[in-house]
Write a protein that holds these residues in place. Sequence first.
Motif, PDB file in Angstrom:
ATOM      1  N   ALA A 295      23.489 -13.421  85.507  1.00 43.08           N
ATOM      2  CA  ALA A 295      24.403 -14.008  86.480  1.00 43.08           C
ATOM      3  C   ALA A 295      24.219 -15.514  86.610  1.00 43.08           C
ATOM      4  CB  ALA A 295      24.209 -13.338  87.845  1.00 43.08           C
ATOM      5  N   SER A 296      23.042 -16.017  86.240  1.00 36.63           N
ATOM      6  CA  SER A 296      22.785 -17.450  86.378  1.00 36.63           C
ATOM      7  C   SER A 296      23.583 -18.289  85.388  1.00 36.63           C
ATOM      8  CB  SER A 296      21.292 -17.733  86.191  1.00 36.63           C
ATOM      9  OG  SER A 296      20.888 -17.454  84.852  1.00 36.63           O
ATOM     10  N   TRP A 297      24.171 -17.651  84.380  1.00 37.48           N
ATOM     11  CA  TRP A 297      24.933 -18.379  83.364  1.00 37.48           C
ATOM     12  C   TRP A 297      26.436 -18.318  83.611  1.00 37.48           C
ATOM     13  CZ3 TRP A 297      21.588 -21.239  80.954  1.00 37.48           C
ATOM     14  CH2 TRP A 297      20.302 -20.764  80.712  1.00 37.48           C
ATOM     15  N   ILE A 298      26.856 -17.685  84.697  1.00 35.93           N
ATOM     16  CA  ILE A 298      28.282 -17.594  85.029  1.00 35.93           C
ATOM     17  C   ILE A 298      28.776 -18.955  85.521  1.00 35.93           C
ATOM     18  CG2 ILE A 298      29.985 -16.546  86.559  1.00 35.93           C
ATOM     19  CD1 ILE A 298      28.259 -14.027  86.605  1.00 35.93           C
ATOM     20  N   VAL A 299      29.864 -19.453  84.927  1.00 35.66           N
ATOM     21  CA  VAL A 299      30.406 -20.759  85.318  1.00 35.66           C
ATOM     22  C   VAL A 299      31.838 -20.662  85.826  1.00 35.66           C
ATOM     23  CG1 VAL A 299      28.899 -22.034  83.754  1.00 35.66           C
ATOM     24  CG2 VAL A 299      31.131 -21.234  82.935  1.00 35.66           C
ATOM     25  N   GLY A 300      32.428 -19.479  85.816  1.00 37.16           N
ATOM     26  CA  GLY A 300      33.799 -19.330  86.285  1.00 37.16           C
ATOM     27  C   GLY A 300      34.373 -18.001  85.858  1.00 37.16           C
ATOM     28  N   THR A 301      35.692 -17.895  85.899  1.00 39.36           N
ATOM     29  CA  THR A 301      36.380 -16.680  85.469  1.00 39.36           C
ATOM     30  C   THR A 301      37.490 -17.050  84.491  1.00 39.36           C
ATOM     31  OG1 THR A 301      37.903 -16.783  87.346  1.00 39.36           O
ATOM     32  CG2 THR A 301      35.902 -15.443  87.606  1.00 39.36           C
ATOM     33  N   GLN A 302      37.952 -16.060  83.744  1.00 40.75           N
ATOM     34  CA  GLN A 302      39.016 -16.263  82.776  1.00 40.75           C
ATOM     35  C   GLN A 302      39.780 -14.957  82.576  1.00 40.75           C
ATOM     36  OE1 GLN A 302      36.463 -17.409  79.486  1.00 40.75           O
ATOM     37  NE2 GLN A 302      36.569 -15.364  78.591  1.00 40.75           N
ATOM     38  N   ASP A 303      40.969 -15.057  81.990  1.00 40.40           N
ATOM     39  CA  ASP A 303      41.734 -13.863  81.647  1.00 40.40           C
ATOM     40  C   ASP A 303      40.944 -13.055  80.635  1.00 40.40           C
ATOM     41  OD1 ASP A 303      43.589 -11.962  81.042  1.00 40.40           O
ATOM     42  OD2 ASP A 303      44.990 -13.303  80.026  1.00 40.40           O
ATOM     43  N   ALA A 304      40.805 -11.765  80.894  1.00 39.24           N
ATOM     44  CA  ALA A 304      40.027 -10.931  79.976  1.00 39.24           C
ATOM     45  C   ALA A 304      40.637 -10.908  78.580  1.00 39.24           C
ATOM     46  CB  ALA A 304      39.924  -9.508  80.519  1.00 39.24           C
ATOM     47  N   ASP A 305      41.967 -10.883  78.502  1.00 38.08           N
ATOM     48  CA  ASP A 305      42.678 -10.957  77.231  1.00 38.08           C
ATOM     49  C   ASP A 305      42.233  -9.877  76.246  1.00 38.08           C
ATOM     50  OD1 ASP A 305      44.663 -12.050  75.634  1.00 38.08           O
ATOM     51  OD2 ASP A 305      43.285 -13.389  74.585  1.00 38.08           O
ATOM     52  N   LYS A 306      41.898  -8.711  76.755  1.00 31.77           N
ATOM     53  CA  LYS A 306      41.537  -7.574  75.910  1.00 31.77           C
ATOM     54  C   LYS A 306      42.321  -6.361  76.394  1.00 31.77           C
ATOM     55  CE  LYS A 306      38.458  -7.242  73.255  1.00 31.77           C
ATOM     56  NZ  LYS A 306      38.391  -7.283  71.780  1.00 31.77           N
ATOM     57  N   TYR A 307      43.321  -5.962  75.606  1.00 31.44           N
ATOM     58  CA  TYR A 307      44.231  -4.901  76.018  1.00 31.44           C
ATOM     59  C   TYR A 307      44.433  -3.898  74.881  1.00 31.44           C
ATOM     60  CZ  TYR A 307      45.052  -8.181  79.788  1.00 31.44           C
ATOM     61  OH  TYR A 307      44.879  -9.018  80.850  1.00 31.44           O
ATOM     62  N   GLU A 308      43.335  -3.617  74.186  1.00 33.67           N
ATOM     63  CA  GLU A 308      43.380  -2.757  73.003  1.00 33.67           C
ATOM     64  C   GLU A 308      43.972  -1.386  73.295  1.00 33.67           C
ATOM     65  OE1 GLU A 308      39.735  -0.615  72.026  1.00 33.67           O
ATOM     66  OE2 GLU A 308      39.814  -1.555  70.050  1.00 33.67           O
ATOM     67  N   LEU A 309      43.649  -0.804  74.432  1.00 33.36           N
ATOM     68  CA  LEU A 309      44.098   0.556  74.718  1.00 33.36           C
ATOM     69  C   LEU A 309      45.580   0.607  75.048  1.00 33.36           C
ATOM     70  CD1 LEU A 309      41.003   1.917  76.666  1.00 33.36           C
ATOM     71  CD2 LEU A 309      41.580   2.169  74.249  1.00 33.36           C
ATOM     72  N   TYR A 310      46.148  -0.477  75.559  1.00 29.91           N
ATOM     73  CA  TYR A 310      47.601  -0.552  75.704  1.00 29.91           C
ATOM     74  C   TYR A 310      48.255  -0.540  74.323  1.00 29.91           C
ATOM     75  CZ  TYR A 310      48.280  -1.312  80.719  1.00 29.91           C
ATOM     76  OH  TYR A 310      48.365  -1.146  82.073  1.00 29.91           O
ATOM     77  N   THR A 311      47.628  -1.241  73.380  1.00 29.63           N
ATOM     78  CA  THR A 311      48.155  -1.264  72.013  1.00 29.63           C
ATOM     79  C   THR A 311      48.130   0.131  71.412  1.00 29.63           C
ATOM     80  OG1 THR A 311      47.345  -3.538  71.736  1.00 29.63           O
ATOM     81  CG2 THR A 311      47.918  -2.329  69.734  1.00 29.63           C
ATOM     82  N   TYR A 312      47.054   0.888  71.685  1.00 24.49           N
ATOM     83  CA  TYR A 312      46.964   2.268  71.210  1.00 24.49           C
ATOM     84  C   TYR A 312      48.156   3.084  71.694  1.00 24.49           C
ATOM     85  CZ  TYR A 312      42.118   2.081  69.473  1.00 24.49           C
ATOM     86  OH  TYR A 312      40.988   1.810  68.761  1.00 24.49           O
ATOM     87  N   MET A 313      48.602   2.815  72.928  1.00 20.20           N
ATOM     88  CA  MET A 313      49.708   3.573  73.512  1.00 20.20           C
ATOM     89  C   MET A 313      51.065   3.058  73.053  1.00 20.20           C
ATOM     90  SD  MET A 313      48.506   4.508  77.406  1.00 20.20           S
ATOM     91  CE  MET A 313      48.374   2.836  78.002  1.00 20.20           C
ATOM     92  N   GLY A 314      51.079   2.009  72.229  1.00 16.45           N
ATOM     93  CA  GLY A 314      52.337   1.475  71.725  1.00 16.45           C
ATOM     94  C   GLY A 314      53.073   0.597  72.711  1.00 16.45           C
ATOM     95  N   ILE A 315      52.363   0.101  73.727  1.00 28.38           N
ATOM     96  CA  ILE A 315      52.996  -0.756  74.729  1.00 28.38           C
ATOM     97  C   ILE A 315      52.856  -2.211  74.290  1.00 28.38           C
ATOM     98  CG2 ILE A 315      52.935  -1.518  77.138  1.00 28.38           C
ATOM     99  CD1 ILE A 315      51.896   1.254  77.858  1.00 28.38           C
ATOM    100  N   PRO A 316      53.950  -2.943  74.137  1.00 29.98           N
ATOM    101  CA  PRO A 316      53.873  -4.337  73.676  1.00 29.98           C
ATOM    102  C   PRO A 316      53.279  -5.256  74.736  1.00 29.98           C
ATOM    103  CG  PRO A 316      56.127  -3.777  74.254  1.00 29.98           C
ATOM    104  CD  PRO A 316      55.347  -2.498  74.320  1.00 29.98           C
ATOM    105  N   ASP A 317      52.741  -6.393  74.292  1.00 30.13           N
ATOM    106  CA  ASP A 317      52.095  -7.332  75.205  1.00 30.13           C
ATOM    107  C   ASP A 317      53.026  -7.808  76.315  1.00 30.13           C
ATOM    108  OD1 ASP A 317      49.829  -7.114  73.773  1.00 30.13           O
ATOM    109  OD2 ASP A 317      49.873  -9.112  72.886  1.00 30.13           O
TER     110      ASP A 317
END
Length: 427
Positions: A295-317
């Motif tokens: 936790a001492s190396w956390i400097v902020g937050t960002q969009d996770a940008d990982k949606y692999e399982l949506y891709t599995y379901m055939g749902i476009p970005d």
Amino acid sequence: MTFKNLRTKIFIVVFLLILTIPWGGGGLLCLFSADTYQAVSVVETEKRQMQNIEWSNLLNTGESVSGFIDDRIPFRYTLISIYKSMNDVIDGQYQKMATAVGQKLYSADANKNKVVERGRTNMPIVPGEEVQQAADDILDDDIFFPLRVNQDVIVGRFGWLYLYGENEYECYVGSNILSDDEMQHYVNLVNQLQAICQAQGKELYVYIAPNKSSIYPKYMPTVEKVDDWRRISRLYQKMQNEANAPFIYPIIEELEASNVFQVYYKYDSHWNHLGGLYGTNALYAAMGVEQTDPASWIVGTQDADKYELYTYMGIPDSMVTHDDAEYTVDYRPEIEVNGLDVEKMICRTTSNGANQKKLCLIGDSFRVNMMPYIAKDFTNCTFVHRDYMKEVSNDIKDADIIVIEAVERYDYEGFKTIQKVINLLSN
């Protein structure tokens, strides 16, 4: 004309209209406004190549022709959007009904089972039981939530997605228990490789990364367990008692971290960058390498940008709600790393890190979010996907430390890798 015949003819006409209107309308739209046609018809965000006709195999199967047509049907994007909207409405009503009915049927049994499970906390803990108990203690199954699978993906509570296939579901419900002979075979492989490594002055670490469902069972649907004493818990106990090399399964570290932070992606099957650092810390604990508070190396937050399982379901970005975020981790910024590319199947790095030993990590996709940290702590690293071991045979032979990693659902692949390393180092 009878009503039945009239109804049949109406259905035929409607069916023909459904087939022909998109092509006729699409042809006219393409003729007068090609850009508009492209926008409403081609789903560019599916991140895959459109199906082509396999002329050489046409006499055996027509699947490629069907796929070719499906990918190019006019108004494809619009039709997919309409389907998803209708499906979401219907599913929403189904979930309400199923939850209401299931709550009444399940609550009594759930409370009874909970008493039995909590009774385990008064029992003496032996190696292997602590990892099982850690998972049991965070289950929150008071509220019934039905199992729903979409294209090999489990839709969990609050929209969390999990793999259904690839052995993950079997690990979760305990239906893939290893036999005593299988576990003994795995122990023998570890001990055989450990003996070879010791003779050659190498360190060996066997590492199993936890499944997402093992860390976040609270978002999983309500399902009946085949066996509460799971495959990995039994194997962990066996390894702790009989294996000569460290066998690492960092479920306790990840569970403790998950009480404060999100350590796995919501819409992907992997741990995120912070989860990878907690996992790396568990490896360092076994190695005797200096650990820090992730936790001492956390400097902020960002969009996770990982949606692999949506891709599995055939749902476009374009239809995905980007509501998953992760912490930005800036680990040891003073250390310079050369050659790091987490996308490569084979990656060799050098750095001015503190540990002079050559490290070779052979693993799967869970290795990716460990690489940025290990590369900074060791001056010379080779990270390789297990499918590319032949290309790094010299790196393995020259390594001072060998880490063999596999995710829990693919534990057997880790032991296949151990056998390959035995063969390599024995020659």
